[in-house]
Design a protein around this motif. Structure first.
Motif, mmCIF file in Angstrom:
data_model
loop_
_atom_site.group_PDB
_atom_site.id
_atom_site.type_symbol
_atom_site.label_atom_id
_atom_site.label_comp_id
_atom_site.label_asym_id
_atom_site.label_seq_id
_atom_site.Cartn_x
_atom_site.Cartn_y
_atom_site.Cartn_z
ATOM 1 N N GLY A 45 41.610 -5.734 -92.076
ATOM 2 C CA GLY A 45 40.563 -6.816 -92.896
ATOM 3 C C GLY A 45 41.242 -7.296 -94.006
ATOM 4 O O GLY A 45 41.971 -8.450 -94.816
ATOM 5 N N GLN A 46 42.425 -6.407 -95.014
ATOM 6 C CA GLN A 46 43.375 -6.573 -96.469
ATOM 7 C C GLN A 46 44.635 -7.360 -95.474
ATOM 8 O O GLN A 46 44.942 -8.351 -96.727
ATOM 9 C CB GLN A 46 43.689 -5.452 -96.247
ATOM 10 C CG GLN A 46 42.881 -4.400 -97.031
ATOM 11 C CD GLN A 46 43.313 -3.101 -97.332
ATOM 12 O OE1 GLN A 46 43.706 -2.078 -96.934
ATOM 13 N NE2 GLN A 46 43.986 -3.079 -98.876
ATOM 14 N N ILE A 47 45.025 -7.816 -94.939
ATOM 15 C CA ILE A 47 46.616 -8.503 -94.035
ATOM 16 C C ILE A 47 46.138 -9.554 -92.868
ATOM 17 O O ILE A 47 46.733 -10.493 -93.203
ATOM 18 C CB ILE A 47 47.273 -7.165 -93.889
ATOM 19 C CG1 ILE A 47 46.995 -6.656 -93.162
ATOM 20 C CG2 ILE A 47 47.949 -6.271 -95.059
ATOM 21 C CD1 ILE A 47 48.489 -5.873 -92.491
ATOM 22 N N TRP A 48 45.323 -9.602 -92.560
ATOM 23 C CA TRP A 48 44.791 -10.151 -91.553
ATOM 24 C C TRP A 48 43.739 -11.253 -91.541
ATOM 25 O O TRP A 48 42.759 -10.786 -91.828
ATOM 26 C CB TRP A 48 44.098 -9.259 -90.102
ATOM 27 C CG TRP A 48 44.484 -10.353 -88.685
ATOM 28 C CD1 TRP A 48 43.110 -9.798 -87.842
ATOM 29 C CD2 TRP A 48 44.786 -10.724 -87.652
ATOM 30 N NE1 TRP A 48 43.874 -10.997 -87.016
ATOM 31 C CE2 TRP A 48 44.412 -11.605 -87.178
ATOM 32 C CE3 TRP A 48 46.328 -11.384 -88.753
ATOM 33 C CZ2 TRP A 48 45.202 -12.328 -86.123
ATOM 34 C CZ3 TRP A 48 47.171 -12.160 -87.278
ATOM 35 C CH2 TRP A 48 46.433 -12.956 -86.454
ATOM 36 N N THR A 49 43.723 -13.058 -91.166
ATOM 37 C CA THR A 49 42.685 -13.511 -91.325
ATOM 38 C C THR A 49 42.515 -13.877 -90.008
ATOM 39 O O THR A 49 41.528 -15.440 -90.448
ATOM 40 C CB THR A 49 43.117 -14.810 -91.507
ATOM 41 O OG1 THR A 49 44.998 -15.558 -91.783
ATOM 42 C CG2 THR A 49 43.063 -14.087 -93.559
ATOM 43 N N GLY A 50 43.266 -13.626 -88.668
ATOM 44 C CA GLY A 50 42.869 -14.710 -87.654
ATOM 45 C C GLY A 50 41.173 -13.473 -86.631
ATOM 46 O O GLY A 50 40.561 -13.212 -87.854
ATOM 47 N N PRO A 51 41.341 -13.265 -85.648
ATOM 48 C CA PRO A 51 40.405 -13.234 -85.474
ATOM 49 C C PRO A 51 39.825 -11.755 -85.055
ATOM 50 O O PRO A 51 41.080 -10.880 -85.200
ATOM 51 C CB PRO A 51 40.589 -13.278 -83.606
ATOM 52 C CG PRO A 51 41.399 -14.238 -83.706
ATOM 53 C CD PRO A 51 42.084 -14.355 -84.665
ATOM 54 N N VAL A 52 38.494 -11.052 -85.635
ATOM 55 C CA VAL A 52 38.189 -9.906 -85.305
ATOM 56 C C VAL A 52 38.609 -8.921 -83.736
ATOM 57 O O VAL A 52 38.364 -9.768 -82.707
ATOM 58 C CB VAL A 52 37.008 -9.445 -85.499
ATOM 59 C CG1 VAL A 52 36.540 -8.175 -85.846
ATOM 60 C CG2 VAL A 52 36.506 -9.824 -87.274
ATOM 61 N N PRO A 53 39.009 -8.114 -83.585
ATOM 62 C CA PRO A 53 39.639 -7.134 -82.552
ATOM 63 C C PRO A 53 38.202 -6.866 -82.216
ATOM 64 O O PRO A 53 37.521 -6.169 -83.283
ATOM 65 C CB PRO A 53 40.438 -6.900 -83.053
ATOM 66 C CG PRO A 53 40.378 -6.015 -84.561
ATOM 67 C CD PRO A 53 39.805 -7.431 -84.912
ATOM 68 N N GLU A 89 59.076 -17.102 -80.951
ATOM 69 C CA GLU A 89 59.057 -16.952 -79.716
ATOM 70 C C GLU A 89 58.191 -16.228 -78.995
ATOM 71 O O GLU A 89 57.671 -16.709 -77.884
ATOM 72 C CB GLU A 89 60.212 -16.089 -79.216
ATOM 73 C CG GLU A 89 60.969 -16.493 -78.306
ATOM 74 C CD GLU A 89 61.438 -18.273 -77.985
ATOM 75 O OE1 GLU A 89 61.356 -18.280 -76.438
ATOM 76 O OE2 GLU A 89 61.742 -18.665 -79.024
ATOM 77 N N PHE A 90 57.101 -15.485 -79.753
ATOM 78 C CA PHE A 90 56.576 -14.983 -78.885
ATOM 79 C C PHE A 90 55.250 -15.412 -79.495
ATOM 80 O O PHE A 90 54.573 -15.446 -77.231
ATOM 81 C CB PHE A 90 56.009 -13.323 -79.328
ATOM 82 C CG PHE A 90 55.125 -12.082 -79.163
ATOM 83 C CD1 PHE A 90 55.471 -11.589 -77.986
ATOM 84 C CD2 PHE A 90 54.054 -12.727 -79.512
ATOM 85 C CE1 PHE A 90 54.127 -10.965 -77.395
ATOM 86 C CE2 PHE A 90 52.697 -11.669 -79.276
ATOM 87 C CZ PHE A 90 52.666 -11.073 -77.783
ATOM 88 N N GLY A 91 54.901 -16.025 -79.688
ATOM 89 C CA GLY A 91 53.902 -16.814 -79.600
ATOM 90 C C GLY A 91 54.134 -17.768 -78.846
ATOM 91 O O GLY A 91 53.033 -18.626 -78.981
ATOM 92 N N LEU A 202 48.540 -18.066 -84.020
ATOM 93 C CA LEU A 202 47.711 -18.672 -82.984
ATOM 94 C C LEU A 202 47.087 -19.927 -83.233
ATOM 95 O O LEU A 202 47.606 -21.185 -84.052
ATOM 96 C CB LEU A 202 46.136 -18.203 -84.884
ATOM 97 C CG LEU A 202 46.052 -16.608 -84.738
ATOM 98 C CD1 LEU A 202 45.717 -16.968 -86.065
ATOM 99 C CD2 LEU A 202 45.918 -15.956 -83.548
ATOM 100 N N LYS A 203 46.482 -20.016 -81.930
ATOM 101 C CA LYS A 203 46.466 -21.610 -81.238
ATOM 102 C C LYS A 203 44.498 -21.883 -82.381
ATOM 103 O O LYS A 203 44.011 -20.951 -82.077
ATOM 104 C CB LYS A 203 45.879 -21.220 -79.864
ATOM 105 C CG LYS A 203 47.238 -21.985 -79.610
ATOM 106 C CD LYS A 203 48.390 -20.098 -79.452
ATOM 107 C CE LYS A 203 49.754 -20.250 -78.859
ATOM 108 N NZ LYS A 203 50.727 -19.415 -79.025
ATOM 109 N N ASN A 204 44.424 -23.504 -82.258
ATOM 110 C CA ASN A 204 42.988 -24.038 -82.320
ATOM 111 C C ASN A 204 42.158 -24.014 -81.174
ATOM 112 O O ASN A 204 42.020 -23.908 -80.523
ATOM 113 C CB ASN A 204 43.548 -25.182 -83.675
ATOM 114 C CG ASN A 204 44.127 -24.602 -83.984
ATOM 115 O OD1 ASN A 204 43.879 -24.139 -85.801
ATOM 116 N ND2 ASN A 204 44.399 -25.959 -84.715
#
Length: 204
Positions: A45-53, A89-91, A202-204
């Motif tokens: 939570g400190q470093i990630w603004t994406g989806p909650v796993p 590249e991975f993305g 991340l894709k919208n």
């Protein structure tokens, strides 16, 4: 070294120990020897603004391909520019779940490294405290020997050499500790940088 210079040297050593103790007292853990405030854990939570796993993403994060890629990205010998290029590249083919799993794996790996490093720093700090106490004990012993009615100058010389050696070790270790204390911060900075790079895919 004469008594005056010895007292000056000891004052400097003990002052360094006192500063370390004051820094430790200002943090969460009184045994923490670094001026940097101790942050025991690095959470997603400190470093990630994406989806909650969810459970599926957590399981994917432990899969060999994701774990291996995360371990590669964590390595400081891999320049961040190269890491960012590999993430980009991975993305191209990774969906949001896979990208989130990669971030989970990265966070877990870097946090494990940080905790192991911080445990070592704590033990290192304790050794410095013990060595400072040993130096003070030697100084007091030497003062008593010099004040004796019939001083044993050979014994005083031996004690002075031991005192010089302990002081030199203390100073060298203190300089190394200053560098080592930066390492958890460097790992945190890499985690944040990797988090930004992965979130950027991340894709919208």
């Amino acid at each position: 070294m004469n008594a005056f210079l010895k007292s000056v040297a000891m004052a400097a050593v003990l002052a360094a120990a006192s500063v370390g103790a004051a820094h430790a007292a200002a943090g969460v853990d009184p045994d923490w020897p670094c001026i940097q405030r101790k942050q025991p854990n690095l959470s997603l939570g400190q470093i990630w603004t994406g989806p909650v796993p969810d459970e599926a993403v957590t399981a994917l994060a432990a899969s060999p391909p994701i774990k291996a890629f995360a371990e590669r990205l964590e390595q400081r010998r891999l320049p961040m520019a190269d890491a960012e290029a590999e993430i980009a590249e991975f993305g191209k083919t990774a969906d949001n779940e896979t990208l989130t799993a990669l971030m989970v794996a990265v966070t877990h790996g870097i946090d494990g490294r940080r905790q192991a490093l911080m445990g070592g720093i704590g033990r290192y700090g304790h050794k410095q405290v013990d060595l400072a106490a040993q130096i003070e004990a030697r100084r007091a012993k030497m003062a008593g020997m010099e004040a004796a009615a019939s001083p044993d100058f050979d014994a005083i010389d031996a004690e002075e050499k031991a005192l010089d050696w302990d002081s030199r070790i203390f100073t060298d270790r203190q300089q190394s500790l200053t560098y080592v204390c930066e390492m958890p911060v460097i790992l945190e900075q890499r985690a944040f940088a990797l988090g930004r790079a992965i979130a950027g895919q991340l894709k919208n």
